[in-house]
Design an enzyme around this catalytic site. Structure first.
Site, PDB file in Angstrom:
ATOM      1  N   CYS A  48      -7.027  -2.983  11.071  1.00  0.00           N
ATOM      2  CA  CYS A  48      -5.963  -3.748  10.436  1.00  0.00           C
ATOM      3  C   CYS A  48      -6.510  -4.904   9.613  1.00  0.00           C
ATOM      4  O   CYS A  48      -7.406  -5.626  10.044  1.00  0.00           O
ATOM      5  CB  CYS A  48      -5.080  -4.254  11.565  1.00  0.00           C
ATOM      6  SG  CYS A  48      -4.365  -5.824  11.320  1.00  0.00           S
ATOM      7  N   CYS A  63       9.715  -5.805  15.040  1.00  0.00           N
ATOM      8  CA  CYS A  63       9.484  -4.858  16.144  1.00  0.00           C
ATOM      9  C   CYS A  63       8.196  -5.288  16.858  1.00  0.00           C
ATOM     10  O   CYS A  63       7.209  -5.658  16.210  1.00  0.00           O
ATOM     11  CB  CYS A  63       9.375  -3.427  15.619  1.00  0.00           C
ATOM     12  SG  CYS A  63      10.917  -2.880  14.850  1.00  0.00           S
ATOM     13  N   GLY A  67       7.875  -2.239   5.567  1.00  0.00           N
ATOM     14  CA  GLY A  67       9.248  -2.676   5.335  1.00  0.00           C
ATOM     15  C   GLY A  67      10.310  -1.757   5.907  1.00  0.00           C
ATOM     16  O   GLY A  67      10.033  -0.648   6.366  1.00  0.00           O
ATOM     17  N   ASN A 117      -0.904   2.486  17.517  1.00  0.00           N
ATOM     18  CA  ASN A 117      -2.105   2.024  16.805  1.00  0.00           C
ATOM     19  C   ASN A 117      -2.309   0.559  17.114  1.00  0.00           C
ATOM     20  O   ASN A 117      -1.542  -0.279  16.644  1.00  0.00           O
ATOM     21  CB  ASN A 117      -1.918   2.175  15.293  1.00  0.00           C
ATOM     22  CG  ASN A 117      -1.921   3.619  14.902  1.00  0.00           C
ATOM     23  OD1 ASN A 117      -2.849   4.347  15.204  1.00  0.00           O
ATOM     24  ND2 ASN A 117      -0.855   4.037  14.236  1.00  0.00           N
ATOM     25  N   CYS A 124       4.580  -3.852  16.000  1.00  0.00           N
ATOM     26  CA  CYS A 124       4.316  -3.583  14.593  1.00  0.00           C
ATOM     27  C   CYS A 124       3.709  -4.826  13.947  1.00  0.00           C
ATOM     28  O   CYS A 124       4.284  -5.914  14.001  1.00  0.00           O
ATOM     29  CB  CYS A 124       5.618  -3.187  13.902  1.00  0.00           C
ATOM     30  SG  CYS A 124       5.471  -3.041  12.124  1.00  0.00           S
ATOM     31  N   CYS A 179       3.472   8.342   1.106  1.00  0.00           N
ATOM     32  CA  CYS A 179       4.091   7.389   2.035  1.00  0.00           C
ATOM     33  C   CYS A 179       4.220   6.057   1.302  1.00  0.00           C
ATOM     34  O   CYS A 179       3.214   5.447   0.940  1.00  0.00           O
ATOM     35  CB  CYS A 179       3.197   7.265   3.274  1.00  0.00           C
ATOM     36  SG  CYS A 179       3.790   6.059   4.466  1.00  0.00           S
ATOM     37  N   GLU A 192       0.822  -1.195   0.000  1.00  0.00           N
ATOM     38  CA  GLU A 192       0.000   0.000   0.000  1.00  0.00           C
ATOM     39  C   GLU A 192       0.860   1.250   0.000  1.00  0.00           C
ATOM     40  O   GLU A 192       1.989   1.248   0.483  1.00  0.00           O
ATOM     41  CB  GLU A 192      -0.895   0.022   1.238  1.00  0.00           C
ATOM     42  CG  GLU A 192      -2.056  -0.919   1.117  1.00  0.00           C
ATOM     43  CD  GLU A 192      -2.962  -0.833   2.319  1.00  0.00           C
ATOM     44  OE1 GLU A 192      -4.173  -0.861   2.120  1.00  0.00           O
ATOM     45  OE2 GLU A 192      -2.461  -0.726   3.442  1.00  0.00           O
ATOM     46  N   CYS A 197       8.225  -7.538   6.600  1.00  0.00           N
ATOM     47  CA  CYS A 197       9.436  -6.984   7.219  1.00  0.00           C
ATOM     48  C   CYS A 197      10.054  -8.047   8.103  1.00  0.00           C
ATOM     49  O   CYS A 197       9.340  -8.838   8.733  1.00  0.00           O
ATOM     50  CB  CYS A 197       9.090  -5.752   8.053  1.00  0.00           C
ATOM     51  SG  CYS A 197      10.551  -4.891   8.697  1.00  0.00           S
ATOM     52  N   HIS A 234      11.835   4.790  19.896  1.00  0.00           N
ATOM     53  CA  HIS A 234      10.821   4.092  20.701  1.00  0.00           C
ATOM     54  C   HIS A 234      11.250   3.755  22.130  1.00  0.00           C
ATOM     55  O   HIS A 234      10.415   3.358  22.949  1.00  0.00           O
ATOM     56  CB  HIS A 234      10.321   2.805  20.023  1.00  0.00           C
ATOM     57  CG  HIS A 234       9.898   2.999  18.597  1.00  0.00           C
ATOM     58  ND1 HIS A 234       9.145   4.065  18.178  1.00  0.00           N
ATOM     59  CD2 HIS A 234      10.128   2.262  17.476  1.00  0.00           C
ATOM     60  CE1 HIS A 234       8.928   3.972  16.864  1.00  0.00           C
ATOM     61  NE2 HIS A 234       9.528   2.895  16.422  1.00  0.00           N
TER      62      HIS A 234
HETATM   63  N1  SAH Z   1      11.080   0.167   9.017  1.00  0.00           N
HETATM   64  C1  SAH Z   1      11.013   1.614   9.088  1.00  0.00           C
HETATM   65  C2  SAH Z   1       9.653   2.168   8.642  1.00  0.00           C
HETATM   66  C3  SAH Z   1       8.561   1.753   9.556  1.00  0.00           C
HETATM   67  S1  SAH Z   1       7.001   2.575   9.473  1.00  0.00           S
HETATM   68  C4  SAH Z   1      11.318   2.054  10.485  1.00  0.00           C
HETATM   69  O1  SAH Z   1      11.393   1.209  11.376  1.00  0.00           O
HETATM   70  O2  SAH Z   1      11.505   3.248  10.697  1.00  0.00           O
HETATM   71  C5  SAH Z   1       7.173   4.075  10.282  1.00  0.00           C
HETATM   72  C6  SAH Z   1       6.980   4.122  11.787  1.00  0.00           C
HETATM   73  O3  SAH Z   1       5.784   3.519  12.290  1.00  0.00           O
HETATM   74  C7  SAH Z   1       8.130   3.481  12.519  1.00  0.00           C
HETATM   75  O4  SAH Z   1       8.640   4.392  13.455  1.00  0.00           O
HETATM   76  C8  SAH Z   1       7.457   2.306  13.176  1.00  0.00           C
HETATM   77  O5  SAH Z   1       8.166   1.867  14.293  1.00  0.00           O
HETATM   78  C9  SAH Z   1       6.103   2.879  13.494  1.00  0.00           C
HETATM   79  N2  SAH Z   1       5.061   1.892  13.822  1.00  0.00           N
HETATM   80  C10 SAH Z   1       4.957   0.609  13.416  1.00  0.00           C
HETATM   81  N3  SAH Z   1       3.860   0.026  13.948  1.00  0.00           N
HETATM   82  C11 SAH Z   1       3.264   0.945  14.704  1.00  0.00           C
HETATM   83  C12 SAH Z   1       2.080   0.943  15.508  1.00  0.00           C
HETATM   84  N4  SAH Z   1       1.315  -0.140  15.615  1.00  0.00           N
HETATM   85  N5  SAH Z   1       1.749   2.083  16.152  1.00  0.00           N
HETATM   86  C13 SAH Z   1       2.525   3.186  16.030  1.00  0.00           C
HETATM   87  N6  SAH Z   1       3.638   3.248  15.284  1.00  0.00           N
HETATM   88  C14 SAH Z   1       4.012   2.142  14.631  1.00  0.00           C
END
Ligand code: SAH
Length: 370
Positions: free
Chosen positions: A337, A114, A163, A294, A117, A103, A90, A110, A219
């Site tokens: 989601c 994390c 990713g 989220n 995520c 975006c 997306e 990925c 984080h």
């Molecule tokens: N892999 C890259 C891009 C990730 S998306 C990175 O780690 O930076 C962008 C942001 O969204 C990242 O900071 C990621 O940690 C955050 N993110 C992922 N899942 C999330 C969630 N459920 N709630 C809030 N932020 C989230």
């Protein structure tokens, strides 16, 4: 057959040389492809017929297939692409006063896992090709019609979709080159942001090969917690990550790094956490982007209340830092989601699109980017 969307200017001219064509022909073709969004060689009217025939015989123009576009009441657009083999990605366009941000995704799934995520929970499918990365911009531009007066014009790109972009550097760099190339999209280096969980060697390579604006997903302000939330921290711990950020800034187009901080209730959202974050980043020119968590089905974390989010931000602001809190955008088109992939399945009786790769993105893309 060569997909021409895989080429930046350098690769374009090498390939044209191999066809015994002059470099300026490569530039002309590149402009047709990316400035004007040409879909086939017949429309490239100022190329000699013989060259057009040669291109037809040897090359294709193959972006990811656009399946659906959803438009939010707040003006954000979400694009769903089929990239084959049950993978979907997306891309979201977020209009704001004076700028339009796209975006984009860099991988299907990925591998970094994390903890908070959904993409991490779903696993890794594969890296996107250069054509699939730049193809998201190509398709969005085509959708908006390339009208420079259109307020929906794309002025910024952020790699905050699915990713880890720095785990796919070989395909990322040509795509970045195209974004910056005046014969292609001509975006300012300051307006293209790569977001990383902190892959230090790749940060150093990006700084040498194609420095653009950098966002780092922090984080947590201590290694014990970050080891849990962002497991790549066990390999690249905070002290080394901070040093890498400082090195990056020596060549960065902006004089700050953006630190993303997903706020998780009871985990990293206390006043002490905010002060620890300030101490950790004291020697780095930076801004903070706070992302209230989220939630998604099966996630063990919770989003803190609005008051707690505000208090966390205020501590950073009181220390003289710039801290923005990401707003929810386009929630009406994204909803929960995985829901989007479900809609696709319903539309196509025997759908090849599965939610796997989409889930975290579907959640994250509700949010407004930096
Ligand atoms: N892999 C890259 C891009 C990730 S998306 C990175 O780690 O930076 C962008 C942001 O969204 C990242 O900071 C990621 O940690 C955050 N993110 C992922 N899942 C999330 C969630 N459920 N709630 C809030 N932020 C989230």
């Amino acid at each position: 057959m060569q997909n021409l969307l895989d080429f930046d200017a350098g690769r374009f001219s090498l390939w044209f040389a191999s066809l015994q064509e002059k470099p300026f022909r490569a530039t002309q073709t590149l402009r047709w492809l990316h400035r004007f969004g040409a879909m086939d060689f017949e429309t490239m009217t100022d190329l000699a017929k013989s060259l057009r025939e040669k291109l037809k015989a040897n090359a294709i123009i193959l972006p990811p297939t656009l399946i659906t576009t959803s438009i939010s009441a707040d003006g954000s657009h979400k694009f769903l692409f089929d990239i084959g083999d049950n993978n979907a990605i997306e891309t979201v366009f977020i209009p704001e006063a004076g700028r339009g941000t796209l975006c984009v995704s860099s991988q299907a799934g990925c591998a970094l896992e994390c903890a908070f995520c959904a993409t991490g929970k779903q696993g890794f499918s594969r890296n996107l090709t250069t054509a699939e990365i730049i193809g998201q911009l190509w398709q969005a531009n085509r959708f908006f019609g390339h009208d420079p007066k259109d307020e929906r014009i794309i002025s910024n790109v952020v790699f905050m979709g699915m990713g880890e972009p720095l785990a796919n550097l070989d395909n990322l760099i040509p795509a970045l080159n195209l974004m910056l190339d005046d014969n292609a999209y001509g975006l300012s280096r300051r307006r293209v942001t790569v977001s990383t969980a902190g892959l230090i060697p790749a940060m150093d390579r990006l700084r040498e090969e194609c420095p653009v604006a950098l966002a780092v997903s922090l984080h947590a302000a201590n290694d014990a917690l970050r080891d849990q939330l962002v497991p790549i921290n066990r390999k690249y711990p905070l002290a080394e990550l901070m040093a890498a950020c400082r090195r990056y800034l020596e060549k960065a187009p902006r004089d700050f790094v953006t630190f993303e901080y997903a706020l998780l209730a009871g985990v990293n959202d206390s006043a002490a956490d905010a002060h620890a974050l300030l101490a950790l980043t004291e020697k780095i020119s930076c801004k903070f982007n706070i992302i209230p968590f989220n939630p998604f089905p099966g996630s063990e974390y919770r989003r803190p209340g609005a008051e707690r989010v505000r208090r966390f931000a205020e501590i950073l602001l009181a220390a003289g830092k710039i801290a923005t809190t990401r707003k929810t955008r386009g929630s009406d088109i994204t909803a929960a989601c995985g829901q989007l992939a479900g809609q696709v399945r319903n539309k196509r009786a025997s759908s090849r699109i599965i939610p796997r790769a989409n889930q975290r993105h579907a959640i994250f893309l509700k949010e407004h980017t930096i």
